[in-house]
Scaffold this active site. Structure first.
Site, short mmCIF file in Angstrom:
data_model
loop_
_atom_site.label_atom_id
_atom_site.label_comp_id
_atom_site.label_asym_id
_atom_site.label_seq_id
_atom_site.Cartn_x
_atom_site.Cartn_y
_atom_site.Cartn_z
N LYS A 59 -8.84 13.45 4.67
CA LYS A 59 -7.93 12.30 4.63
C LYS A 59 -6.94 12.51 5.77
CE LYS A 59 -6.89 13.52 0.31
NZ LYS A 59 -6.98 12.31 -0.49
N ARG A 60 -6.15 11.48 6.10
CA ARG A 60 -5.12 11.68 7.11
C ARG A 60 -4.22 12.84 6.69
NH1 ARG A 60 -4.58 7.84 11.42
NH2 ARG A 60 -2.65 8.96 11.86
N LYS A 96 -14.99 7.62 -3.42
CA LYS A 96 -16.24 7.92 -2.68
C LYS A 96 -16.81 9.26 -3.14
CE LYS A 96 -14.10 5.45 1.09
NZ LYS A 96 -13.24 5.60 2.30
N LYS A 108 0.32 14.36 1.04
CA LYS A 108 -1.06 14.59 0.59
C LYS A 108 -1.32 16.08 0.33
CE LYS A 108 -2.80 10.55 3.16
NZ LYS A 108 -3.42 9.65 2.16
N HIS A 114 0.80 -1.23 0.00
CA HIS A 114 0.00 0.00 0.00
C HIS A 114 0.83 1.27 0.00
CE1 HIS A 114 -3.93 -1.95 1.00
NE2 HIS A 114 -3.14 -2.84 1.56
N THR A 169 -8.79 6.21 -1.84
CA THR A 169 -10.11 5.60 -1.96
C THR A 169 -11.17 6.68 -1.73
OG1 THR A 169 -9.77 4.87 0.31
CG2 THR A 169 -9.57 3.20 -1.40
C1 F58 Z 1 -3.22 3.74 2.22
N1 F58 Z 1 -2.28 3.39 3.25
C2 F58 Z 1 -2.59 4.44 1.04
N2 F58 Z 1 -1.70 3.13 5.48
O1 F58 Z 1 -1.88 5.58 1.48
C3 F58 Z 1 -3.70 4.86 0.08
O2 F58 Z 1 -3.16 5.44 -1.07
C4 F58 Z 1 -4.51 3.62 -0.32
O3 F58 Z 1 -5.63 3.99 -1.05
C5 F58 Z 1 -4.97 2.88 0.92
O4 F58 Z 1 -3.87 2.56 1.75
C6 F58 Z 1 -5.68 1.58 0.58
O5 F58 Z 1 -4.91 0.83 -0.31
C7 F58 Z 1 -2.64 3.49 4.56
O6 F58 Z 1 -3.77 3.83 4.88
C8 F58 Z 1 -1.84 3.18 6.82
O7 F58 Z 1 -2.80 3.67 7.37
C9 F58 Z 1 -0.72 2.57 7.62
C10 F58 Z 1 -1.28 1.84 8.82
C11 F58 Z 1 -0.18 1.28 9.69
C12 F58 Z 1 0.85 2.30 10.06
C13 F58 Z 1 1.38 3.05 8.86
C14 F58 Z 1 0.25 3.64 8.02
#
Ligand code: F58
Length: 821
Positions: free
Chosen positions: A554-555, A666, A560, A362, A662
């Site tokens: 988003k985060r 949405k 970003k 990811h 994602t």
């Molecule tokens: C996200 N990763 C990607 N990681 O940034 C986003 O582009 C993608 O659409 C999504 O995954 C789904 O494939 C992401 O959300 C985290 O939250 C990690 C969780 C564990 C710690 C580090 C960040």
């Protein structure tokens, strides 16, 4: 078997009876004393009861020798509230509303009562939840395996413009959705050492002599598919003390130490890591990962044997998907279980492991790839380290054989990073131990093969697959946007809900129908009014529902580029001041998102946005035309107000950094137009909706790399662009910080000095693109047309399509077309 009809019948009358029953027998109260939470609990149980027949059906399937099931291994599942989704899945929304109101209650109030299970950080955790919904809807036998965190992602409050974190006590009032399986438990060992011995047949074997153990207890949450007959399960593990280990073996006569041990054991599933945390606590995180993976694999092995199948055919009956590297210790653990505990020989265990596992990546940010310091790893999982060394030795031998003389290649591919403080590279372990490696959008998969996993692509190109992410239309359209759903269903029927890719495009012809466009606008206007009310309630800011709702949720992360959006807003503010707002398009800029507690720059960006809001919203010259809002505590629950109300979706990451995104899907499904870069799934969204219906700007991923390699100097851009200079100077001079020139200095210095994420390089293009957006919004009829085309053309971003691709390309199983109830 005949069940009590009170617990299965779905008429309003039966639901009302069940509600009173559950109020009485489960909440031990009666309507005249019941609190809102009592009513919520009673309704939740009433809905859960109606899922259980499907749940038993699934348990039957999981126990049948012919089944191949998916184990979706994920450290995070961000399901969002269950009640509304359950009502939709079962098709009992109207009946429940009716029943509840007969009893003098309001369904919306009860829905609002549910505490969201925030068991995830963001996109990755939410993706897992969308996939669970699609797996159930497509009737694929599946178990989602994860951790039952006692505290999920923190709650965010904003004080004086800064983020404050508060613990998420989601279990405070009980969780009616989970079923504790106190008898489904496994022991998970840690630490100690291993030793070799000869077994009765004289074979050399290894046993692990751990120095402690904990017990994992299964908590099941039923996951209903949309109108499907079966209900999958989300099985989350809670850590508890093992009586045998802590109480008898080690702590005889030492009661207080035994209690202390118990507390220590339970910390494993205590809290979700809000990512980007520094070194401290790492050990607990690895312990969490191993804990849930070991419980899950032991459970899968048990189910395999219960079905009457042998472990030799494990991979014919199980497909395990590793959601990022967090569960990648599964590769070593499955080998350990098969070889050490079930006496299988290595080669066979290895073949089974590889055929069982698939790995989803990811991220392209190399700093985000998980690595564990070797000493820590050895200390916690000594036997696994031995196994990893053996995997690595065999793997690198094969590499050297195929690429003789290329020692560098072997060094780069090694699971063990030998440089500096040695470490275990979890992405390498997952890549070697899986038969398929997938990225989450076409561009992401391509960049993976060229960058972070480029060497793997060279030696094992056949493993790489793309599966572009998707989101479930059940939560993100039907539940979140009932008005739009009714409008669509009114024209094309409701088959789109379970066949978005095939059906949604049928609304496209209505883009040419003035009446439909008008209805479409009315839906959007109503949704915007709801969001405006929500904003007023949460922030006190009054926004104009007729203005352009420009949303970035988003985060918070520098890549970003929420701060690029902020730079634009400052530029717009200056422009409105200078022109006294003549001919301007009124705009409401809305932000939402959490920053990792230890990520200082992200927190400073939140402060900047709030500081801009303070100035803009209180400037009477400008505030009728422009508002800035930071919506606190963005989560799955309140996001359901956000996506349906957006006119403009901000997807402005530095090209090459966002794996997929994602939220972009949405928004588009709900008729927002995107302003975005060619990054992640934006590329595919733009292809789908047509370039004329998408606001594109900025450098491409290749251009970003080229520009950096030829010496990108942000200061040169600053010097040559007066508008940018004014914007930055305003921040630096303390205009947004009551004259304090220090507050935003770290941000200004980082942009002027390095600008790693190329904000300055994209600034001008972004501002001009926003100008095009403002102009386009002045023609509401044409905007509505573009909005309709966006929704109509994004059917392929349903998670049903993604899951079908996983089934076909990775899990090698055939989803039967589900029977609908
Ligand atoms: C996200 N990763 C990607 N990681 O940034 C986003 O582009 C993608 O659409 C999504 O995954 C789904 O494939 C992401 O959300 C985290 O939250 C990690 C969780 C564990 C710690 C580090 C960040």
């Amino acid at each position: 078997m005949e069940h009590s009809r009170t617990r299965t019948v779905t008429t309003a009358e039966a639901i009302a009876t069940a509600l009173i029953d559950n109020l009485h027998y489960l909440q031990a109260t009666v309507p005249r004393y019941a609190t809102r939470n009592d009513w919520y609990m009673a309704l939740a149980y009433t809905v859960r009861e109606r899922m259980l027949e499907g749940y038993i059906g699934r348990v039957d399937a999981l126990s049948s020798p012919d089944t191949k099931a998916v184990a979706y291994l994920s450290a995070e599942f961000l399901t969002g509230p269950h009640l509304g989704n359950g009502l939709i899945a079962l098709g009992i929304w109207d009946a429940a509303r009716d029943a509840v109101s007969r009893l003098g209650q309001d369904l919306d109030a009860l829905l609002a009562q549910e505490e969201e299970p925030g068991l995830g950080n963001g996109g990755l955790g939410r993706l897992a939840a969308c996939y669970m919904d699609s797996l159930a809807t497509l009737d694929v036998p599946a178990i989602g395996y994860g951790i039952r965190y006692e505290f999920g992602i923190f709650d965010q409050a904003i004080r004086d413009g800064w983020q404050i974190e508060m613990t998420d006590k989601w279990l405070r009032f009980g969780n009616p959705w989970e079923i504790v399986r106190s008898e489904v438990t496994y022991e998970v060992k840690f630490g100690g050492r291993s030793e070799g011995f000869l077994d009765e047949q004289g074979r050399y074997r290894v046993r692990w002599l751990p120095d402690r153990a904990v017990k994992g207890v299964a908590y099941d949450t039923p996951i209903p598919g949309y109108r499907s007959k079966t209900t999958n399960l989300l099985r989350l593990w809670k850590a508890e003390a093992t009586e045998s280990f802590d109480f008898d073996a080690f702590n005889v006569g030492d009661y207080y130490r035994a209690v202390e041990q118990k507390v220590v054991s339970e910390t494993i599933s205590k809290v979700l890591y809000p990512n980007d945390e520094p070194e401290i606590g790492q050990r607990l995180r690895l312990a969490q990962q191993y804990f849930f993976v070991s419980c899950s694999l032991q459970d899968m092995i048990r189910l395999q044997l219960v079905r009457g199948n042998t472990l030799d055919e494990f991979d014919t009956h199980w497909a395990a998907q590793l959601n990022d590297t967090h569960p990648s210790i599964a590769v070593a653990e499955l080998i350990r279980l098969l070889v050490d505990e079930h006496q299988m020989d290595w080669d066979r265990a290895w073949a089974i492991t590889q055929r069982t596992c698939g790995y989803t990546n990811h991220t392209l940010l190399s700093e985000a790839l998980e690595k564990w310091p070797l000493p820590l790893f050895r200390n916690l999982l000594p036997r696994h380290l031995e196994i990893i060394y053996e995997i690595n030795r065999r793997f690198l031998d094969a590499v050297r054989q195929a690429h003789p003389g290329d020692d560098e290649l072997a060094r780069r591919l090694s699971i063990i990073d030998e440089a500096g403080g040695k470490s275990v590279r979890m992405a390498h372990l997952a890549s070697v131990g899986s038969h398929a490696i997938n990225g989450v959008a076409a561009l992401h998969t391509e960049l993976l093969t060229r960058t972070v996993l480029g060497d793997f692509y060279r030696v094992m190109p056949g493993k790489f697959v793309n599966v572009t992410n998707g989101v479930t239309p059940r939560r993100w359209i039907v539940l979140s946007n009932p008005r739009l759903s009714a409008l669509i269903t009114g024209r094309i029927g409701d088959a789109w809900i379970s066949n978005l890719e095939g059906e949604l495009a049928r609304i496209e012809p209505f883009a040419g129908d003035a009446g439909f466009r008008h209805e479409w606008q009315t839906v959007k206007a109503d949704n915007k009014r709801d969001l405006a009310r929500f904003i007023k309630e949460r922030t006190g800011v009054v926004v104009d529902p007729a203005s352009l709702f420009d949303i970035q949720v988003k985060r918070l992360h520098e890549y970003k580029r929420q701060h690029l959006n902020a730079l634009y807003l400052i530029t717009l503010y200056r422009h409105l001041k200078a022109t006294q707002g003549r001919g301007a398009t009124p705009r409401t800029a809305i932000f939402g998102g959490k920053a990792a507690p230890g990520y200082r720059m992200a927190k400073l960006i939140i402060k900047l946005i709030n500081s801009i809001a303070e100035v803009v919203n209180n400037d009477p010259d400008v505030s009728p035309l422009m508002k800035v809002v930071f919506l606190p505590d963005f989560n799955a629950k309140n996001s359901q107000y956000v996506y349906p109300a957006a006119d403009l979706s901000e997807q402005i990451s530095t090209a090459g950094k966002e794996a997929s995104g994602t939220g972009n899907m949405k928004f588009a499904m709900n008729g927002a137009l995107t302003i975005g870069t060619l990054d992640g799934a934006n590329v595919e969204i733009r292809d789908a909706v047509g370039p004329e219906n998408f606001f594109l700007f900025g450098l491409t991923a290749d251009e970003v790399v080229r520009y950096k390699s030829t010496g990108y100097a942000p200061r040169t851009v600053y010097d040559s662009n007066p508008a940018l200079r004014e914007t930055i100077d305003l921040i630096a001079d303390g205009f947004f910080s009551n004259g304090d020139r220090e507050l935003f200095r770290p941000l200004v210095d980082s942009l002027m000095g390095r600008d790693d994420y190329m904000l300055f390089a994209d600034y001008q293009a972004y501002v001009e693109c926003q100008q095009r957006v403002s102009e386009a919004y002045l023609d509401p009829d044409n905007w509505a047309r573009m909005s309709i085309l966006n929704s109509a053309r994004v059917g392929r971003f349903s998670s049903d399509r993604s899951i079908r691709e996983y089934c076909r390309d990775i899990w090698l199983l055939n989803p039967v077309t589900a029977e609908r109830r």
